[in-house]
Design a protein around this motif. Structure first.
Motif, PDB file in Angstrom:
ATOM      1  N   LEU A  44      36.677  27.367  35.408  1.00 27.92           N
ATOM      2  CA  LEU A  44      36.694  28.433  34.397  1.00 27.92           C
ATOM      3  C   LEU A  44      36.881  29.800  35.050  1.00 27.92           C
ATOM      4  O   LEU A  44      37.633  30.646  34.541  1.00 27.92           O
ATOM      5  CB  LEU A  44      35.402  28.408  33.580  1.00 27.92           C
ATOM      6  CG  LEU A  44      35.265  27.286  32.563  1.00 27.92           C
ATOM      7  CD1 LEU A  44      33.854  27.256  31.992  1.00 27.92           C
ATOM      8  CD2 LEU A  44      36.279  27.448  31.450  1.00 27.92           C
ATOM      9  N   ALA A  45      36.220  30.016  36.167  1.00 26.10           N
ATOM     10  CA  ALA A  45      36.383  31.286  36.890  1.00 26.10           C
ATOM     11  C   ALA A  45      37.809  31.429  37.413  1.00 26.10           C
ATOM     12  O   ALA A  45      38.386  32.530  37.387  1.00 26.10           O
ATOM     13  CB  ALA A  45      35.379  31.387  38.026  1.00 26.10           C
ATOM     14  N   VAL A  49      40.651  34.336  36.699  1.00 25.37           N
ATOM     15  CA  VAL A  49      41.439  35.034  37.717  1.00 25.37           C
ATOM     16  C   VAL A  49      42.914  35.019  37.330  1.00 25.37           C
ATOM     17  O   VAL A  49      43.602  36.043  37.409  1.00 25.37           O
ATOM     18  CB  VAL A  49      41.226  34.406  39.115  1.00 25.37           C
ATOM     19  CG1 VAL A  49      42.240  34.939  40.115  1.00 25.37           C
ATOM     20  CG2 VAL A  49      39.815  34.676  39.598  1.00 25.37           C
ATOM     21  N   VAL A  50      43.393  33.868  36.884  1.00 25.20           N
ATOM     22  CA  VAL A  50      44.801  33.759  36.474  1.00 25.20           C
ATOM     23  C   VAL A  50      45.085  34.698  35.308  1.00 25.20           C
ATOM     24  O   VAL A  50      46.083  35.430  35.313  1.00 25.20           O
ATOM     25  CB  VAL A  50      45.144  32.297  36.124  1.00 25.20           C
ATOM     26  CG1 VAL A  50      46.501  32.199  35.454  1.00 25.20           C
ATOM     27  CG2 VAL A  50      45.094  31.429  37.369  1.00 25.20           C
ATOM     28  N   VAL A  51      44.214  34.706  34.307  1.00 21.79           N
ATOM     29  CA  VAL A  51      44.406  35.591  33.156  1.00 21.79           C
ATOM     30  C   VAL A  51      44.369  37.051  33.592  1.00 21.79           C
ATOM     31  O   VAL A  51      45.186  37.871  33.149  1.00 21.79           O
ATOM     32  CB  VAL A  51      43.344  35.308  32.076  1.00 21.79           C
ATOM     33  CG1 VAL A  51      43.330  36.389  31.010  1.00 21.79           C
ATOM     34  CG2 VAL A  51      43.583  33.948  31.442  1.00 21.79           C
ATOM     35  N   GLY A  75      35.209  38.093  43.782  1.00 23.13           N
ATOM     36  CA  GLY A  75      33.783  37.806  43.916  1.00 23.13           C
ATOM     37  C   GLY A  75      33.296  36.792  42.897  1.00 23.13           C
ATOM     38  O   GLY A  75      32.504  35.898  43.222  1.00 23.13           O
ATOM     39  N   ALA A  76      33.789  36.907  41.664  1.00 22.76           N
ATOM     40  CA  ALA A  76      33.408  35.955  40.625  1.00 22.76           C
ATOM     41  C   ALA A  76      33.926  34.559  40.946  1.00 22.76           C
ATOM     42  O   ALA A  76      33.249  33.560  40.702  1.00 22.76           O
ATOM     43  CB  ALA A  76      33.934  36.421  39.268  1.00 22.76           C
ATOM     44  N   LEU A  77      35.108  34.495  41.510  1.00 21.07           N
ATOM     45  CA  LEU A  77      35.678  33.202  41.873  1.00 21.07           C
ATOM     46  C   LEU A  77      34.902  32.557  43.019  1.00 21.07           C
ATOM     47  O   LEU A  77      34.752  31.339  43.070  1.00 21.07           O
ATOM     48  CB  LEU A  77      37.150  33.358  42.254  1.00 21.07           C
ATOM     49  CG  LEU A  77      37.899  32.089  42.638  1.00 21.07           C
ATOM     50  CD1 LEU A  77      37.936  31.124  41.458  1.00 21.07           C
ATOM     51  CD2 LEU A  77      39.302  32.431  43.083  1.00 21.07           C
ATOM     52  N   ALA A 107      27.319  35.133  36.264  1.00 22.03           N
ATOM     53  CA  ALA A 107      27.155  35.646  34.903  1.00 22.03           C
ATOM     54  C   ALA A 107      27.086  37.173  34.892  1.00 22.03           C
ATOM     55  O   ALA A 107      27.683  37.829  34.028  1.00 22.03           O
ATOM     56  CB  ALA A 107      25.909  35.046  34.260  1.00 22.03           C
ATOM     57  N   VAL A 108      26.400  37.750  35.860  1.00 21.71           N
ATOM     58  CA  VAL A 108      26.311  39.212  35.946  1.00 21.71           C
ATOM     59  C   VAL A 108      27.679  39.810  36.287  1.00 21.71           C
ATOM     60  O   VAL A 108      28.081  40.838  35.727  1.00 21.71           O
ATOM     61  CB  VAL A 108      25.237  39.623  36.979  1.00 21.71           C
ATOM     62  CG1 VAL A 108      25.281  41.118  37.250  1.00 21.71           C
ATOM     63  CG2 VAL A 108      23.858  39.206  36.499  1.00 21.71           C
ATOM     64  N   LEU A 109      28.409  39.164  37.193  1.00 24.22           N
ATOM     65  CA  LEU A 109      29.751  39.642  37.538  1.00 24.22           C
ATOM     66  C   LEU A 109      30.681  39.590  36.328  1.00 24.22           C
ATOM     67  O   LEU A 109      31.558  40.449  36.184  1.00 24.22           O
ATOM     68  CB  LEU A 109      30.326  38.814  38.687  1.00 24.22           C
ATOM     69  CG  LEU A 109      29.729  39.049  40.067  1.00 24.22           C
ATOM     70  CD1 LEU A 109      30.289  38.038  41.061  1.00 24.22           C
ATOM     71  CD2 LEU A 109      29.975  40.456  40.543  1.00 24.22           C
ATOM     72  N   GLU A 110      30.500  38.617  35.472  1.00 27.41           N
ATOM     73  CA  GLU A 110      31.321  38.524  34.264  1.00 27.41           C
ATOM     74  C   GLU A 110      31.078  39.713  33.334  1.00 27.41           C
ATOM     75  O   GLU A 110      32.024  40.271  32.767  1.00 27.41           O
ATOM     76  CB  GLU A 110      31.035  37.213  33.524  1.00 27.41           C
ATOM     77  CG  GLU A 110      31.522  35.998  34.236  1.00 27.41           C
ATOM     78  CD  GLU A 110      33.016  36.005  34.428  1.00 27.41           C
ATOM     79  OE1 GLU A 110      33.750  36.313  33.476  1.00 27.41           O
ATOM     80  OE2 GLU A 110      33.462  35.692  35.540  1.00 27.41           O
ATOM     81  N   VAL A 111      29.833  40.086  33.195  1.00 25.36           N
ATOM     82  CA  VAL A 111      29.518  41.258  32.362  1.00 25.36           C
ATOM     83  C   VAL A 111      30.160  42.505  32.960  1.00 25.36           C
ATOM     84  O   VAL A 111      30.752  43.327  32.255  1.00 25.36           O
ATOM     85  CB  VAL A 111      27.990  41.428  32.224  1.00 25.36           C
ATOM     86  CG1 VAL A 111      27.646  42.745  31.537  1.00 25.36           C
ATOM     87  CG2 VAL A 111      27.394  40.255  31.465  1.00 25.36           C
TER      88      VAL A 111
END
Length: 119
Positions: A44-45, A49-51, A75-77, A107-111
């Motif tokens: 999902l991560a 990245v692709v998007v 970093g999220a990946l 989850a924090v990086l996503e926010v």
């Protein structure tokens, strides 16, 4: 960015964090099922990245700068795979704690990614 994908990655990361946290509570190391969960969250991560790269290539501009946005994407990946790799070296409950912490970090990086893009 896609809000639905950001929510999906965050939710999956928090489920993984709770699952591994429960394993740590039960004094168990990470098991094969946990690694399958980590692979799903990592995929999902990777989709995010692709998007993100497609949006940047299409002319989209993050509010806080492209370099910061790409840094957070990388970093999220890397958050969950790095925690999974570290848990292989620690075959006690602390391996599960490490994966749980890595998933919370994701989850924090996503926010933060959502905020950087202009959410």
């Amino acid at each position: 960015m896609l809000d639905a994908l950001t929510v999906a990655v965050s939710a999956a990361a928090l489920v993984l964090a709770a699952w591994c946290g429960y394993a740590a509570f039960r004094d168990q190391p990470t098991k094969d099922w946990h690694f399958i969960g980590m692979a799903v969250v990592s995929l999902l991560a990777l989709a995010q990245v692709v998007v993100g790269v497609v949006r940047l290539a299409g002319g989209g501009k993050p509010d806080e700068g492209t370099v910061i946005f790409v840094s957070y994407l990388v970093g999220a990946l890397a958050a969950v795979p790095a925690a999974g790799f570290l848990s292989l070296g620690e075959r006690t409950r602390w391996g599960s704690v490490t994966v749980s912490a890595g998933a919370v970090v994701l989850a924090v990086l996503e926010v933060r990614l959502h905020d950087i893009w202009g959410g």
